[in-house]
Design a protein around this motif. Structure first.
Motif, PDB file in Angstrom:
ATOM      1  N   MET A 194     -64.206  14.818 -15.680  1.00  0.00           N
ATOM      2  CA  MET A 194     -63.345  14.153 -14.697  1.00  0.00           C
ATOM      3  C   MET A 194     -62.193  13.414 -15.369  1.00  0.00           C
ATOM      4  O   MET A 194     -61.044  13.479 -14.912  1.00  0.00           O
ATOM      5  CB  MET A 194     -64.175  13.199 -13.843  1.00  0.00           C
ATOM      6  N   LEU A 195     -62.488  12.705 -16.470  1.00  0.00           N
ATOM      7  CA  LEU A 195     -61.433  11.956 -17.147  1.00  0.00           C
ATOM      8  C   LEU A 195     -60.378  12.880 -17.746  1.00  0.00           C
ATOM      9  O   LEU A 195     -59.173  12.631 -17.620  1.00  0.00           O
ATOM     10  CB  LEU A 195     -62.043  11.069 -18.231  1.00  0.00           C
ATOM     11  N   ILE A 196     -60.819  13.952 -18.379  1.00  0.00           N
ATOM     12  CA  ILE A 196     -59.871  14.882 -19.010  1.00  0.00           C
ATOM     13  C   ILE A 196     -59.058  15.620 -17.956  1.00  0.00           C
ATOM     14  O   ILE A 196     -57.823  15.734 -18.056  1.00  0.00           O
ATOM     15  CB  ILE A 196     -60.620  15.868 -19.931  1.00  0.00           C
ATOM     16  N   ALA A 197     -59.749  16.112 -16.924  1.00  0.00           N
ATOM     17  CA  ALA A 197     -59.035  16.847 -15.873  1.00  0.00           C
ATOM     18  C   ALA A 197     -58.060  15.928 -15.138  1.00  0.00           C
ATOM     19  O   ALA A 197     -56.916  16.313 -14.853  1.00  0.00           O
ATOM     20  CB  ALA A 197     -60.033  17.459 -14.895  1.00  0.00           C
ATOM     21  N   GLY A 198     -58.516  14.699 -14.830  1.00  0.00           N
ATOM     22  CA  GLY A 198     -57.637  13.755 -14.154  1.00  0.00           C
ATOM     23  C   GLY A 198     -56.443  13.375 -15.012  1.00  0.00           C
ATOM     24  O   GLY A 198     -55.306  13.313 -14.524  1.00  0.00           O
ATOM     25  N   GLY A 199     -56.680  13.131 -16.317  1.00  0.00           N
ATOM     26  CA  GLY A 199     -55.578  12.815 -17.217  1.00  0.00           C
ATOM     27  C   GLY A 199     -54.581  13.946 -17.326  1.00  0.00           C
ATOM     28  O   GLY A 199     -53.360  13.728 -17.360  1.00  0.00           O
ATOM     29  N   ALA A 200     -55.077  15.193 -17.371  1.00  0.00           N
ATOM     30  CA  ALA A 200     -54.190  16.354 -17.444  1.00  0.00           C
ATOM     31  C   ALA A 200     -53.338  16.470 -16.185  1.00  0.00           C
ATOM     32  O   ALA A 200     -52.135  16.785 -16.251  1.00  0.00           O
ATOM     33  CB  ALA A 200     -55.016  17.619 -17.643  1.00  0.00           C
ATOM     34  N   MET A 201     -53.954  16.191 -15.012  1.00  0.00           N
ATOM     35  CA  MET A 201     -53.194  16.264 -13.767  1.00  0.00           C
ATOM     36  C   MET A 201     -52.125  15.184 -13.701  1.00  0.00           C
ATOM     37  O   MET A 201     -51.001  15.429 -13.237  1.00  0.00           O
ATOM     38  CB  MET A 201     -54.140  16.139 -12.566  1.00  0.00           C
ATOM     39  N   LEU A 202     -52.445  13.987 -14.167  1.00  0.00           N
ATOM     40  CA  LEU A 202     -51.450  12.918 -14.169  1.00  0.00           C
ATOM     41  C   LEU A 202     -50.323  13.211 -15.147  1.00  0.00           C
ATOM     42  O   LEU A 202     -49.149  12.913 -14.873  1.00  0.00           O
ATOM     43  CB  LEU A 202     -52.119  11.585 -14.508  1.00  0.00           C
ATOM     44  N   ALA A 203     -50.661  13.817 -16.306  1.00  0.00           N
ATOM     45  CA  ALA A 203     -49.615  14.211 -17.259  1.00  0.00           C
ATOM     46  C   ALA A 203     -48.708  15.281 -16.644  1.00  0.00           C
ATOM     47  O   ALA A 203     -47.473  15.227 -16.788  1.00  0.00           O
ATOM     48  CB  ALA A 203     -50.251  14.732 -18.551  1.00  0.00           C
ATOM     49  N   ALA A 204     -49.317  16.241 -15.942  1.00  0.00           N
ATOM     50  CA  ALA A 204     -48.527  17.276 -15.266  1.00  0.00           C
ATOM     51  C   ALA A 204     -47.670  16.652 -14.163  1.00  0.00           C
ATOM     52  O   ALA A 204     -46.517  17.071 -13.941  1.00  0.00           O
ATOM     53  CB  ALA A 204     -49.457  18.340 -14.689  1.00  0.00           C
ATOM     54  N   PHE A 205     -48.218  15.651 -13.480  1.00  0.00           N
ATOM     55  CA  PHE A 205     -47.455  14.964 -12.434  1.00  0.00           C
ATOM     56  C   PHE A 205     -46.210  14.298 -13.014  1.00  0.00           C
ATOM     57  O   PHE A 205     -45.100  14.433 -12.472  1.00  0.00           O
ATOM     58  CB  PHE A 205     -48.349  13.924 -11.763  1.00  0.00           C
ATOM     59  N   LEU A 206     -46.368  13.584 -14.144  1.00  0.00           N
ATOM     60  CA  LEU A 206     -45.218  12.917 -14.756  1.00  0.00           C
ATOM     61  C   LEU A 206     -44.184  13.924 -15.248  1.00  0.00           C
ATOM     62  O   LEU A 206     -42.974  13.712 -15.103  1.00  0.00           O
ATOM     63  CB  LEU A 206     -45.693  12.028 -15.907  1.00  0.00           C
ATOM     64  N   ALA A 207     -44.666  15.031 -15.821  1.00  0.00           N
ATOM     65  CA  ALA A 207     -43.736  16.076 -16.273  1.00  0.00           C
ATOM     66  C   ALA A 207     -42.969  16.658 -15.099  1.00  0.00           C
ATOM     67  O   ALA A 207     -41.752  16.915 -15.198  1.00  0.00           O
ATOM     68  CB  ALA A 207     -44.517  17.173 -17.009  1.00  0.00           C
ATOM     69  N   TRP A 208     -43.649  16.863 -13.986  1.00  0.00           N
ATOM     70  CA  TRP A 208     -42.983  17.417 -12.802  1.00  0.00           C
ATOM     71  C   TRP A 208     -41.990  16.410 -12.220  1.00  0.00           C
ATOM     72  O   TRP A 208     -40.904  16.788 -11.767  1.00  0.00           O
ATOM     73  CB  TRP A 208     -44.029  17.810 -11.766  1.00  0.00           C
ATOM     74  N   GLN A 209     -42.343  15.119 -12.234  1.00  0.00           N
ATOM     75  CA  GLN A 209     -41.423  14.112 -11.712  1.00  0.00           C
ATOM     76  C   GLN A 209     -40.144  14.038 -12.538  1.00  0.00           C
ATOM     77  O   GLN A 209     -39.059  13.770 -11.999  1.00  0.00           O
ATOM     78  CB  GLN A 209     -42.107  12.738 -11.685  1.00  0.00           C
ATOM     79  N   ALA A 210     -40.260  14.283 -13.844  1.00  0.00           N
ATOM     80  CA  ALA A 210     -39.080  14.254 -14.704  1.00  0.00           C
ATOM     81  C   ALA A 210     -38.132  15.416 -14.398  1.00  0.00           C
ATOM     82  O   ALA A 210     -36.916  15.305 -14.595  1.00  0.00           O
ATOM     83  CB  ALA A 210     -39.505  14.299 -16.169  1.00  0.00           C
ATOM     84  N   ARG A 211     -38.671  16.530 -13.899  1.00  0.00           N
ATOM     85  CA  ARG A 211     -37.859  17.717 -13.611  1.00  0.00           C
ATOM     86  C   ARG A 211     -37.425  17.813 -12.160  1.00  0.00           C
ATOM     87  O   ARG A 211     -36.407  18.434 -11.854  1.00  0.00           O
ATOM     88  CB  ARG A 211     -38.652  18.978 -13.957  1.00  0.00           C
ATOM     89  N   ASN A 212     -38.191  17.226 -11.264  1.00  0.00           N
ATOM     90  CA  ASN A 212     -37.957  17.387  -9.832  1.00  0.00           C
ATOM     91  C   ASN A 212     -36.708  16.614  -9.404  1.00  0.00           C
ATOM     92  O   ASN A 212     -36.587  15.421  -9.690  1.00  0.00           O
ATOM     93  CB  ASN A 212     -39.183  16.865  -9.066  1.00  0.00           C
ATOM     94  N   PRO A 213     -35.773  17.251  -8.704  1.00  0.00           N
ATOM     95  CA  PRO A 213     -34.574  16.538  -8.256  1.00  0.00           C
ATOM     96  C   PRO A 213     -34.850  15.512  -7.162  1.00  0.00           C
ATOM     97  O   PRO A 213     -34.040  14.621  -6.926  1.00  0.00           O
ATOM     98  CB  PRO A 213     -33.674  17.668  -7.731  1.00  0.00           C
ATOM     99  N   ALA A 214     -35.999  15.615  -6.468  1.00  0.00           N
ATOM    100  CA  ALA A 214     -36.360  14.643  -5.434  1.00  0.00           C
ATOM    101  C   ALA A 214     -37.792  14.181  -5.665  1.00  0.00           C
ATOM    102  O   ALA A 214     -38.697  14.505  -4.893  1.00  0.00           O
ATOM    103  CB  ALA A 214     -36.205  15.256  -4.044  1.00  0.00           C
TER     104      ALA A 214
END
Length: 482
Positions: free
Chosen positions: A241-261
């Motif tokens: 759970m910790l690893i999967a959750g951390g990976a999802m949050l890392a992917a979320f931050l990466a997507w927020q950096a690229r997403n125009p909105a």
């Protein structure tokens, strides 16, 4: 994000409402959500007997609310920015009220657990948007004072929660914990629709991928943290759970950096004040509420007091924020938010450390009462200034997501603090004897004090002057450079 996407729509003409009505519209729901969680925690013995619940069921009566509440705070704030903050706030109130009725009607453990989970979803929309709607509804000159009074209302929920829960345990029907929310929830919906204006954030498009990644990532991380002390931090379940959750949050931050909105504009963290005040929020909630989790059991487990008597003895700590937080709001701009936050964290750390060093199987209440009061004053000095700085360090259109971030970090801190200090408690002691409980309690609470003290050090780096006190043009420059 392009300039067109950043530009907010023309602001509609705001109605002028008396401050008392505005505070009632946002404060009553905040009080209800805060009170409900604490009341349930202290009423667990009665619920266990009535429903024939197991120890695992009791844990889920609490966790089923906490997990969705913490996981969906940011999601609810982001949705509110796009579909309307008042609309999302009212929807959360309706969901919370209906779920309260379902919880009151529960006759089996699984029914209460399911109702609590839906309550958590509703509460996730109420908590961050209450503060945002308050900031939108009052003039700038009254905002700091209004946030302080709102903090006092939150403190009232914290203060009376253990006492009301204790009274329920000692004879009242536990179903009334939830039935009381129904008329209060109906009143809150009417007030919100009557008093509050609709508002939105700057972004208009939804971010479905961001919503899924943030909610799922937070849910897995907090679930893993909650399960860690019981199942073991190295168990396959917790690590997954910790690893999967951390990976999802890392992917979320990466997507927020690229997403125009993006649903979470990462530019918010360019503000030193916003980044640091959230760091203080994390240490404050982890150290304080992790310690409270263990200290709340001390009077019952070691000194054999009833839940009501135990709740009454915690009032010097839990009731102080109700009095101090409004004063901190009234005088915050004059004294300086940084000074209040630093002083509050210093008092809180000193009070918790005092309790940790003085506690023993035969300690008298008189030896602890002043430490409790000191810790309560520290919490009261912290509540309002943290919220004020979090809102003041971002642009008006970003207040919703800023409140969501701050609330999410606070809830994550509570979960992490309880888990970490419970693990320390288990390593040094346990529930077998009074001395064993104290042997585990003391090092855990001392660590809690050190965590809060670390937040006091971080608070020293906050800017001396908050953005809300600057002229508009200068404030905008601070947003982009601080």
């Amino acid at each position: 994000m392009t300039a067109v996407q950043e530009a907010p729509a023309a602001a509609p003409r705001r109605r002028t409402r008396p401050l008392g009505w505005v505070l009632a519209a946002v404060g009553i729901p905040t009080f209800m959500v805060t009170l409900d969680n604490l009341v349930v925690s202290t009423a667990l013995p009665v619920i266990r007997t009535d429903l024939g619940a197991s120890l695992t069921d009791l844990q889920w009566f609490v966790n089923a609310y906490t997990l969705p509440f913490a996981a969906f705070l940011l999601t609810a704030a982001a949705l509110g920015d796009r579909i309307g903050r008042r609309r999302m706030f009212v929807a959360g109130l309706i969901v919370f009220t209906l779920a309260s009725a379902a919880a009151a009607l529960a006759t089996e453990s699984w029914q209460l657990t399911a109702a609590r989970a839906v309550q958590g979803l509703g509460g996730a929309a109420v908590a961050p948007l209450a503060l945002t709607l308050l900031a939108e509804a009052v003039p700038d000159r009254l905002r700091t004072a209004a946030v302080g009074i709102w903090g006092g209302i939150s403190g009232l929920g914290v203060a009376v929660g253990p006492v009301v829960g204790g009274a329920v345990v000692e004879g009242l029907d536990w179903h009334w914990i939830f039935w009381l929310n129904v008329p209060i929830g109906v009143l809150a919906v009417v007030l919100a629709l009557t008093v509050l204006d609709e508002s939105r954030g700057g972004a208009r498009r939804l971010d479905p991928l961001g919503l899924v990644l943030s909610a799922a990532g937070m849910l897995l991380v907090i679930w893993g943290v909650v399960d860690g002390p019981e199942r073991g931090w190295t168990s396959a379940r917790v690590l997954t759970m910790l690893i999967a959750g951390g990976a999802m949050l890392a992917a979320f931050l990466a997507w927020q950096a690229r997403n125009p909105a993006p649903m979470l504009p990462l530019r918010l963290f360019r503000s030193r004040a916003f980044s640091l005040v959230n760091a203080v929020t994390l240490t404050f909630s982890a150290g304080a509420f992790g310690s409270v989790f263990l200290l709340a059991q001390f009077f019952q487990v070691v000194q054999g007091l009833s839940p009501l008597d135990a709740g009454l003895r915690t009032l010097p700590w839990t009731a102080a924020p109700m009095i101090v937080a409004p004063l901190a709001g009234l005088f915050g701009d004059r004294i300086g938010q940084r000074a209040l936050i630093f002083t509050g964290q210093l008092f809180l750390a000193a009070g918790i450390l005092w309790i940790g060093l003085a506690t023993g199987p035969d300690v008298t209440y008189g030896s602890l009462v002043f430490a409790f009061a000191l810790a309560g004053i520290g919490m009261g000095l912290t509540f309002a200034p943290i919220s004020t700085v979090a809102l003041a360090s971002v642009k008006d259109t970003d207040r919703g997501v800023a409140s969501g971030v701050n609330n999410t970090i606070r809830e994550a801190g509570v979960a992490a603090g309880v888990a970490v200090l419970a693990s320390i408690f288990s390593s040094y002691g346990g529930y077998s004897t009074h001395q064993s409980f104290v042997d585990g309690l003391r090092p855990a609470v001392i660590v809690g004090a050190l965590i809060v003290a670390a937040g006091a050090v971080v608070a020293l780096w906050l800017p001396r002057r908050e953005t809300s006190q600057l002229p508009a043009a200068q404030a905008e420059a601070v947003h982009s450079t601080s």
